[in-house]
Design a protein around this motif. Structure first.
Motif, PDB file in Angstrom:
ATOM      1  N   MET A  27      28.519  96.249  36.673  1.00 31.78           N
ATOM      2  CA  MET A  27      28.224  94.751  36.849  1.00 31.78           C
ATOM      3  C   MET A  27      29.289  94.230  37.562  1.00 31.78           C
ATOM      4  N   LEU A  28      30.542  93.970  36.812  1.00 29.98           N
ATOM      5  CA  LEU A  28      31.618  93.486  37.438  1.00 29.98           C
ATOM      6  C   LEU A  28      32.621  94.635  37.595  1.00 29.98           C
ATOM      7  N   GLU A  42      29.997  96.778  32.187  1.00 28.33           N
ATOM      8  CA  GLU A  42      28.650  97.144  32.318  1.00 28.33           C
ATOM      9  C   GLU A  42      28.003  95.781  31.915  1.00 28.33           C
ATOM     10  N   THR A  43      26.594  95.931  32.491  1.00 28.97           N
ATOM     11  CA  THR A  43      25.720  94.574  32.089  1.00 28.97           C
ATOM     12  C   THR A  43      25.678  94.520  30.572  1.00 28.97           C
ATOM     13  N   LEU A  50      30.757  92.155  42.327  1.00 31.79           N
ATOM     14  CA  LEU A  50      29.958  91.723  41.123  1.00 31.79           C
ATOM     15  C   LEU A  50      28.362  92.032  41.424  1.00 31.79           C
ATOM     16  N   ASP A  51      27.794  93.010  40.612  1.00 32.64           N
ATOM     17  CA  ASP A  51      26.401  93.149  40.903  1.00 32.64           C
ATOM     18  C   ASP A  51      26.670  94.154  42.293  1.00 32.64           C
ATOM     19  N   GLY A  52      27.614  94.893  42.442  1.00 32.30           N
ATOM     20  CA  GLY A  52      27.601  95.547  43.759  1.00 32.30           C
ATOM     21  C   GLY A  52      27.814  95.030  45.032  1.00 32.30           C
ATOM     22  N   LYS A  53      28.111  93.922  44.869  1.00 34.23           N
ATOM     23  CA  LYS A  53      28.379  92.960  45.992  1.00 34.23           C
ATOM     24  C   LYS A  53      29.702  92.548  46.160  1.00 34.23           C
ATOM     25  N   VAL A  63      26.410  82.575  40.826  1.00 32.20           N
ATOM     26  CA  VAL A  63      26.177  83.610  40.137  1.00 32.20           C
ATOM     27  C   VAL A  63      27.493  83.762  38.849  1.00 32.20           C
ATOM     28  N   LYS A 102      25.074  85.901  36.371  1.00 33.64           N
ATOM     29  CA  LYS A 102      25.242  87.075  36.146  1.00 33.64           C
ATOM     30  C   LYS A 102      26.646  87.440  35.419  1.00 33.64           C
ATOM     31  N   THR A 135      26.378  89.009  30.838  1.00 30.78           N
ATOM     32  CA  THR A 135      27.548  89.942  30.649  1.00 30.78           C
ATOM     33  C   THR A 135      28.623  88.665  30.708  1.00 30.78           C
TER      34      THR A 135
END
Lengths: 265, 317
Positions: free
Chosen positions: A1-2, A30-31, A65-68, A81, A168, A201
């Motif tokens: 996640m982060l 993790e989420t 964050l979240d793959g971004k 987010v 998120k 999270t």
């Protein structure tokens, strides 16, 4: 996640006041994890939050964050987010606007066109019901200016604003520290309800070490811009206040320097 | 000396009050909502007047209104960009734009410092022709002014209730909260100043057409005059109630200000003294709440000082 990858931030570089606030910090969440963060003043806890939120650019490293990759985004873009509650109850709300106007602004977060009316009947009803379930009587004061509320009430409004569109990542920066004990407990209960409901999270900075060990799923201790310990699961369950302190002394070769952290809130 | 106000001077005061209330509404948005003191107001008012007059003279009385407002938007946009993109202090940004506008305004009037609209079709002459022969014929100026102000006020109130409007209000209140709501404050400041300067320019355009001339001096001191109207209105409404109520009180404040001015004129005050009168009104209106509080605190302290120690019971330790 982060994910924080080798994040470094130095304040006042090249001067006598040079301070390395974040030192090659790497962290992965993790989420759905609820991480509590402890550490003495100047350990870099709030600086880490500021880096995640984009309050200032970091010197080195990257934040995902979240793959971004978020490292280059301005703070207001990241805010779509990330929800953040500060210690100061004045920071999260606009005092001269009513409760419902504050909530409406947060609720509309990027979801509708800018020229749509901010408040319609259906929404005010929803916002009112959301506030009503905290049982603080705020639902009857929707047209009251937020500046007239107490610190605890403002903090509850801020919490709802941060979570009404589930973020998120939720960052809580000692958000109960400025409140009286009873109110702090109430705000903490509401926090737990919201985090559970939306499976948020969450990262929470606290100065209350026993609360840090009993709240959430994972505990991190920071010092000098680095992570000193990071524990979760069984290891965390078996850790007491005393072992935490002795671990700190062993690692740092010095005793813990704030009495405040030992005091129960 | 007769009565303090004749019906004629009252009507003129109301006409001017409504026209100038557009500038007070502009400051309501920039000063009360966004918390930005926009010192480009003087220049922007003349800009609206000059552009409106020039376009009206070229034969487009209705287009003149929109051209003036468009010029105002542009001026507000530049002021906002100087603040948000180039880090210039908001007051300084206004002063810089105001200085530059002097040249722009002279240019807009064809390198003259004054142009006459005596033989030009404007919204006022159109209304006069339309209402000729009806019972409202004598009130055509007032009707035009009221129509414009009501339309502007309704649109402004509706705008402030949109999500964008709400975020503009929040920007002046708590800019951190605006960022946390994922809104770019640079954008809200830009939109807010564009709208407020459009209102200022509309006021200038209407005043030029009302007095059938455009003059480079017409906007001097406009910020103070509009602030006076705004503060009279905000004081009367005590800041209570919704946006709609406050907007109505700003318009009332502007009309009241003009009536006070009309009375001052009737008392044979020289025209050159009027600026001093408005400066005094603004200073008194802004200082009033503070002075009241200080006086009440002073009285409480005096009362406390008169209590002698014997009257209080000693607590035995």
């Amino acid at each position: 996640m982060l994910t924080l990858k080798h994040v470094t931030k130095t304040f006042h570089p090249g001067t006598a006041n040079e301070k390395r606030a974040l030192n090659d910090l790497s962290l992965r969440l993790e989420t759905g994890e609820f991480v509590t963060i402890i550490g003495s003043n100047g350990a870099g806890k709030s600086t880490m939050f500021n880096a995640i939120c984009g309050t200032f650019p970091v010197d080195e490293g990257a934040i995902f964050l979240d793959g971004k990759n978020m490292t280059g985004l301005p703070d207001y873009r990241r805010a779509s987010v990330i929800g953040r509650v500060f210690q100061d109850p004045m920071k999260g709300t606009a005092p001269n606007m009513t409760i419902e106007e504050n909530l409406a602004l947060a609720y509309a977060k990027g979801t509708r066109g800018p020229l749509a009316f901010a408040l319609n009947k259906k929404e005010t009803g929803f916002l009112r019901d959301s506030l009503a379930e905290f049982g603080m009587g705020l639902e009857d004061r929707m047209k009251t200016k937020v500046g007239l509320l107490s610190g605890g009430q403002r903090q509850v409004v801020t919490l709802l604003m941060c979570t009404i569109v589930p973020p998120k990542l939720l960052l809580l920066d000692e958000h109960t520290a400025a409140l009286d004990p009873a109110t702090a407990q109430k705000v903490m209960e509401i926090t737990n309800i919201l985090v559970k409901r939306h499976c948020l999270t969450t990262m929470m900075i606290t100065h209350n070490m026993s609360a840090a060990l009993t709240t959430g799923t994972r505990t991190i201790m920071m010092d000098d811009g680095e992570i000193l310990f990071d524990m979760s699961g069984e290891q965390r369950a078996n850790t007491t206040l005393e072992t935490l302190l002795s671990m700190y002394s062993a690692k740092k070769n010095q005793t813990f320097d704030t009495d405040r952290m030992l005091m129960p809130d | 000396m007769g009565s303090l106000l004749t019906l004629g001077t009252l009507q003129t005061a109301m006409e001017l009050g409504f026209i100038y209330s557009l500038v007070a509404l502009a400051l309501f948005l920039s000063y009360s909502m966004l918390n930005v003191c926009d010192l480009s107001t003087d220049g922007c008012f003349i800009l609206g007047c000059a552009v409106g007059a020039t376009v009206a003279i070229s034969g487009h009385p209705y287009l003149a209104i929109f051209a003036a407002m468009g010029a105002g938007v542009l001026s507000g946009f530049i002021t906002a960009q100087l603040q948000t993109r180039f880090g210039i202090e908001s007051i300084l940004a206004g002063i810089i734009v105001n200085t530059g506008l002097y040249t722009v305004n002279i240019f807009a009037m064809g390198n003259r410092s004054q142009i006459s609209l005596n033989a030009t079709d404007t919204v006022f002459t159109k209304a006069k022709a339309l209402l000729a022969g009806t019972p409202f014929a004598d009130y055509y100026k007032l009707i035009v002014a009221v129509l414009f102000v009501v339309a502007a006020a309704v649109l402004l109130v509706m705008f402030l209730r949109t999500r964008l409007g709400l975020s503009i209000r929040a920007t002046g209140d708590n800019v951190d909260m605006v960022r946390a709501s994922s809104i770019n404050p640079a954008r809200t400041i830009t939109v807010g100043l564009c709208v407020s300067n459009a209102l200022t320019a509309l006021g200038g355009c209407l005043l030029g057409e009302y007095q059938k001339s455009s003059d480079i001096q017409v906007g001097t001191g406009m910020v103070t005059i509009a602030l006076a109207a705004l503060i009279i209105g905000e004081t009367l409404s005590r800041g209570h109630g919704g946006i709609g109520r406050r907007v109505v009180f700003v318009i009332i404040g502007s009309c009241l200000y003009r009536i006070i001015m009309a009375i001052a004129m009737r008392l044979n005050m020289p025209a050159s003294a009027l600026k001093l009168v408005s400066a005094v009104i603004v200073a008194v209106a802004i200082a009033m709440p503070y002075v009241k509080q200080s006086l009440s605190d002073h009285r409480k302290k005096q009362a406390a000082m008169r209590i002698s120690e014997e009257e209080t019971e000693d607590v035995k330790c």
